[in-house]
Design an enzyme around this catalytic site. Structure first.
Site, PDB file in Angstrom:
ATOM      1  N   GLY A 175       0.939  -1.210   0.027  1.00 29.94           N
ATOM      2  CA  GLY A 175      -0.033   0.048   0.120  1.00 29.94           C
ATOM      3  C   GLY A 175       0.877   1.315  -0.031  1.00 29.94           C
ATOM      4  O   GLY A 175       1.641   1.507   0.988  1.00 29.94           O
ATOM      5  N   GLY A 177      -0.107   4.469   0.467  1.00 29.02           N
ATOM      6  CA  GLY A 177      -0.635   5.286   0.901  1.00 29.02           C
ATOM      7  C   GLY A 177       0.028   6.112   2.030  1.00 29.02           C
ATOM      8  O   GLY A 177       1.543   5.926   2.121  1.00 29.02           O
ATOM      9  N   HIS A 440      10.899  37.649   4.007  1.00 30.48           N
ATOM     10  CA  HIS A 440      12.061  37.160   3.181  1.00 30.48           C
ATOM     11  C   HIS A 440      13.249  37.017   3.999  1.00 30.48           C
ATOM     12  O   HIS A 440      13.687  37.928   5.060  1.00 30.48           O
ATOM     13  CB  HIS A 440      12.497  38.071   2.024  1.00 30.48           C
ATOM     14  CG  HIS A 440      13.794  37.713   1.217  1.00 30.48           C
ATOM     15  ND1 HIS A 440      13.709  36.575   0.553  1.00 30.48           N
ATOM     16  CD2 HIS A 440      14.994  38.100   1.422  1.00 30.48           C
ATOM     17  CE1 HIS A 440      15.175  36.679   0.070  1.00 30.48           C
ATOM     18  NE2 HIS A 440      15.781  37.338   0.451  1.00 30.48           N
TER      19      HIS A 440
HETATM   20  P1  NAI Z   1      -4.619   4.705   2.416  1.00 25.66           P
HETATM   21  O1  NAI Z   1      -5.930   4.660   1.922  1.00 25.66           O
HETATM   22  O2  NAI Z   1      -3.893   6.115   2.562  1.00 25.66           O
HETATM   23  O3  NAI Z   1      -3.650   3.996   1.548  1.00 25.66           O
HETATM   24  C1  NAI Z   1      -3.717   2.871   1.275  1.00 25.66           C
HETATM   25  C2  NAI Z   1      -3.123   2.294  -0.029  1.00 25.66           C
HETATM   26  O4  NAI Z   1      -3.200   0.910  -0.323  1.00 25.66           O
HETATM   27  C3  NAI Z   1      -3.588   2.813  -1.462  1.00 25.66           C
HETATM   28  O5  NAI Z   1      -2.930   3.406  -2.315  1.00 25.66           O
HETATM   29  C4  NAI Z   1      -4.431   1.615  -2.020  1.00 25.66           C
HETATM   30  O6  NAI Z   1      -4.621   1.753  -3.397  1.00 25.66           O
HETATM   31  C5  NAI Z   1      -3.512   0.680  -1.779  1.00 25.66           C
HETATM   32  N1  NAI Z   1      -4.080  -0.777  -1.425  1.00 25.66           N
HETATM   33  C6  NAI Z   1      -5.290  -1.251  -1.060  1.00 25.66           C
HETATM   34  N2  NAI Z   1      -5.339  -2.375  -1.569  1.00 25.66           N
HETATM   35  C7  NAI Z   1      -4.311  -3.033  -1.794  1.00 25.66           C
HETATM   36  C8  NAI Z   1      -3.873  -4.313  -2.149  1.00 25.66           C
HETATM   37  N3  NAI Z   1      -4.536  -5.337  -2.011  1.00 25.66           N
HETATM   38  N4  NAI Z   1      -2.647  -4.494  -2.546  1.00 25.66           N
HETATM   39  C9  NAI Z   1      -1.894  -3.200  -2.753  1.00 25.66           C
HETATM   40  N5  NAI Z   1      -2.248  -2.066  -2.466  1.00 25.66           N
HETATM   41  C10 NAI Z   1      -3.452  -1.918  -1.949  1.00 25.66           C
HETATM   42  O7  NAI Z   1      -4.378   3.972   3.853  1.00 25.66           O
HETATM   43  P2  NAI Z   1      -3.289   3.842   4.886  1.00 25.66           P
HETATM   44  O8  NAI Z   1      -2.032   4.457   4.315  1.00 25.66           O
HETATM   45  O9  NAI Z   1      -3.341   2.477   5.427  1.00 25.66           O
HETATM   46  O10 NAI Z   1      -3.616   5.042   5.849  1.00 25.66           O
HETATM   47  C11 NAI Z   1      -4.817   4.732   6.583  1.00 25.66           C
HETATM   48  C12 NAI Z   1      -5.776   6.198   6.980  1.00 25.66           C
HETATM   49  O11 NAI Z   1      -5.005   6.572   7.742  1.00 25.66           O
HETATM   50  C13 NAI Z   1      -5.822   7.120   5.625  1.00 25.66           C
HETATM   51  O12 NAI Z   1      -7.004   7.327   5.800  1.00 25.66           O
HETATM   52  C14 NAI Z   1      -4.848   7.960   6.050  1.00 25.66           C
HETATM   53  O13 NAI Z   1      -4.989   9.348   5.568  1.00 25.66           O
HETATM   54  C15 NAI Z   1      -4.611   8.007   7.304  1.00 25.66           C
HETATM   55  N6  NAI Z   1      -3.359   8.391   7.889  1.00 25.66           N
HETATM   56  C16 NAI Z   1      -3.144   9.799   7.927  1.00 25.66           C
HETATM   57  C17 NAI Z   1      -1.733  10.353   8.107  1.00 25.66           C
HETATM   58  C18 NAI Z   1      -1.582  11.621   7.818  1.00 25.66           C
HETATM   59  O14 NAI Z   1      -2.483  12.439   7.726  1.00 25.66           O
HETATM   60  N7  NAI Z   1      -0.273  11.900   7.814  1.00 25.66           N
HETATM   61  C19 NAI Z   1      -0.798   9.314   8.453  1.00 25.66           C
HETATM   62  C20 NAI Z   1      -1.281   7.884   8.440  1.00 25.66           C
HETATM   63  C21 NAI Z   1      -2.617   7.555   8.335  1.00 25.66           C
END
Ligand code: NAI
Length: 461
Positions: A175, A177, A440
């Site tokens: 993933g 993400g 600046h």
């Molecule tokens: P995410 O939804 O950001 O990303 C998950 C990724 O996994 C996506 O790119 C998706 O296409 C991919 N994916 C899904 N199924 C898959 C598969 N079977 N094989 C390969 N890739 C696959 O989810 P993530 O990173 O787990 O984060 C969860 C939540 O936590 C999100 O909503 C995120 O916004 C939030 N979060 C926010 C942070 C921040 O604001 N800095 C930090 C950490 C998490």
């Protein structure tokens, strides 16, 4: 007799902020929490501990790659155990802060797992607590993936990735993400060979595509290996590590990826387990989230829900704002969340930050827009800081010049994004931003220059 005006279930950023705001507005409030400490995923095993590790490892990376040119020599060594201890101290100082705030605001804390047994009634153990209103703020949990069993040792979720016994020589992230790229960055900087397997043909889905593409190239320069358009079919654990079987998303021959540790980060799902929501008549949507109207009311009178457990981005700050809004609505005020202006930040190096619409969303909606872009390469402060990677892009309505979105990849992007968020809250234009004097030398001058570039008049490009 009602014991409280409001019971909030869950003390993550949504729940604890809601409880405090309600107490400020004169309500008698209780919170129910099953964890030993308050703060939910974010403070205990999410945003805060990951930022402590990101900060420590960013300094490490800078000492290795940026010092020599400035005439500095540092013999930086990693004591991983101490780094994890530092992370835990940061967590504890934050969670203790909530204990203090609850006491200060005379909020009662009930320990245990809450089950809703009807309007105004919540059971914890054998005790039934009654309140005029209930707010569900139970958050989310890591999504599972068939064939990839998380043991939190060699196949970990974000929680296990924060307490690994040692730095893995190789880490495969499933993933691309936010979680995958942030925690992947931590271990990449600590020396792990990091491979990211992503189902889609791009990283960071939902973010502006141009920004995501540029960011991917920068991560590749750091050593990340991306396998896009790939699906994980299964995982096998042996003494040699974890073997992932990966196929092209469109089908085709499988390949094996062997690594010491696998991080599963394929999203998060609403957490309603044990809550008794369905039994109490609370309607859930197709994805298991609590369905709410624009005032956060569920289908049962007096029961509300906020944060990751309802629709919208799973972000701590979105949950906090909803917590404040619902408390104010319950007090008869006009609580409101502007979902069009919720910043999103990826705390990597460089950072990625975004607010408002992406180019893809504007195109899809058929909105005519102008784009202004400014590279950090042409920003004086970025040169002095050795942070010239990345750019600021501002998108403005072609006719009215109203700013519709801003997307930044670059150092401190997560801080810079807020001036654009404020501007957007006030319905400001690119011209407003361009005419606002910026100190600046600052990185924020790149935001001003991008606003000037919307009208083709950036000075330094
Ligand atoms: P995410 O939804 O950001 O990303 C998950 C990724 O996994 C996506 O790119 C998706 O296409 C991919 N994916 C899904 N199924 C898959 C598969 N079977 N094989 C390969 N890739 C696959 O989810 P993530 O990173 O787990 O984060 C969860 C939540 O936590 C999100 O909503 C995120 O916004 C939030 N979060 C926010 C942070 C921040 O604001 N800095 C930090 C950490 C998490």
């Amino acid at each position: 007799m009602m014991s409280h005006d409001l019971i909030v279930i869950g003390t993550g950023p949504g729940g604890y902020v809601c409880a405090i705001r309600a107490a400020q507005l004169g309500m008698k409030v209780a919170v129910i929490e099953k964890r030993a400490t308050h703060g939910g995923t974010c403070l205990n095993v999410g945003c805060i501990p990951s930022k402590a590790l990101l900060h420590a490892t960013e300094l490490l990376a800078e000492s290795k790659h940026g010092f020599a040119r400035m005439g500095l020599t540092a013999d930086t060594k990693v004591d991983f155990g101490q780094m994890l201890k530092f992370k835990q101290e940061v967590v504890e100082s934050n969670t203790k802060g909530i204990d203090f705030l609850f006491k200060k605001n005379k909020i009662d804390v009930i320990r245990g797992s809450a089950t809703i047994i009807g309007a105004g009634k919540v059971k914890v153990g054998d005790t039934v607590h009654e309140a005029k209103n209930i707010v569900i703020a139970t958050g989310s949990e890591s999504s599972k993936l068939k064939g990839v069993e998380v043991d939190e040792k060699t196949i970990v979720s974000s929680t296990g990735a924060l307490v690994l016994e040692k730095i893995p020589a190789s880490l495969t992230v499933i993933g691309a993400g936010v979680i995958g790229l942030e925690l992947g960055s931590v271990y990449q900087r600590l020396g792990s060979k990091v491979t990211v397997v992503e189902y889609l043909d791009r990283i960071l889905p939902g973010m502006d595509a141009e920004v995501a593409k540029a960011f991917q190239r920068l991560l590749e320069k750091q050593g990340f290996v991306f396998k896009l358009s790939s699906k994980v079919m299964g995982a096998e654990t042996s003494a040699a590590g974890v073997t992932l079987s990966v196929e092209p998303a469109a089908g085709g021959a499988a390949e094996k990826i062997i690594s010491d540790v696998v991080l599963l980060a394929v999203g998060r799902a609403a957490n309603t387990e044990g809550l008794g929501a369905k039994e109490a008549g609370i309607v859930l949507d197709a994805r298991g989230r609590v369905e709410v109207n624009e005032d956060f009311a569920t289908s049962v009178p007096g029961i509300y829900a906020i944060g990751d457990v309802i629709r919208g981005p799973m972000l701590a700050h979105k949950a906090e704002d909803e917590g404040i809004a619902v408390a104010e609505l319950l007090a008869g005020q006009a609580g409101h969340v502007n979902y069009g202006v919720i910043p999103g930040v990826v705390y990597t190096s460089p950072e990625v930050a975004s607010v408002g619409k992406t180019e893809e969303e504007l195109k899809q909606a058929g909105i005519e827009y102008k784009s202004g872009k400014f590279l950090f390469l042409a920003n004086g402060r970025a040169k002095a800081n050795q942070t010239t990677d990345g750019f600021v892009k501002i998108l403005a309505d072609a006719k009215t010049d109203k700013v519709l979105g801003c997307h930044i990849v670059g150092a401190q992007a997560g801080e810079m994004i807020h001036e654009v968020a404020v501007l957007m809250e006030f319905g400001g234009s690119a011209e407003d931003l361009a005419r606002t004097c910026h100190a600046h030398p600052t990185l924020s001058e790149a935001v001003k220059e991008a606003a000037m570039a919307v009208d083709g008049r950036a000075i330094h490009s």
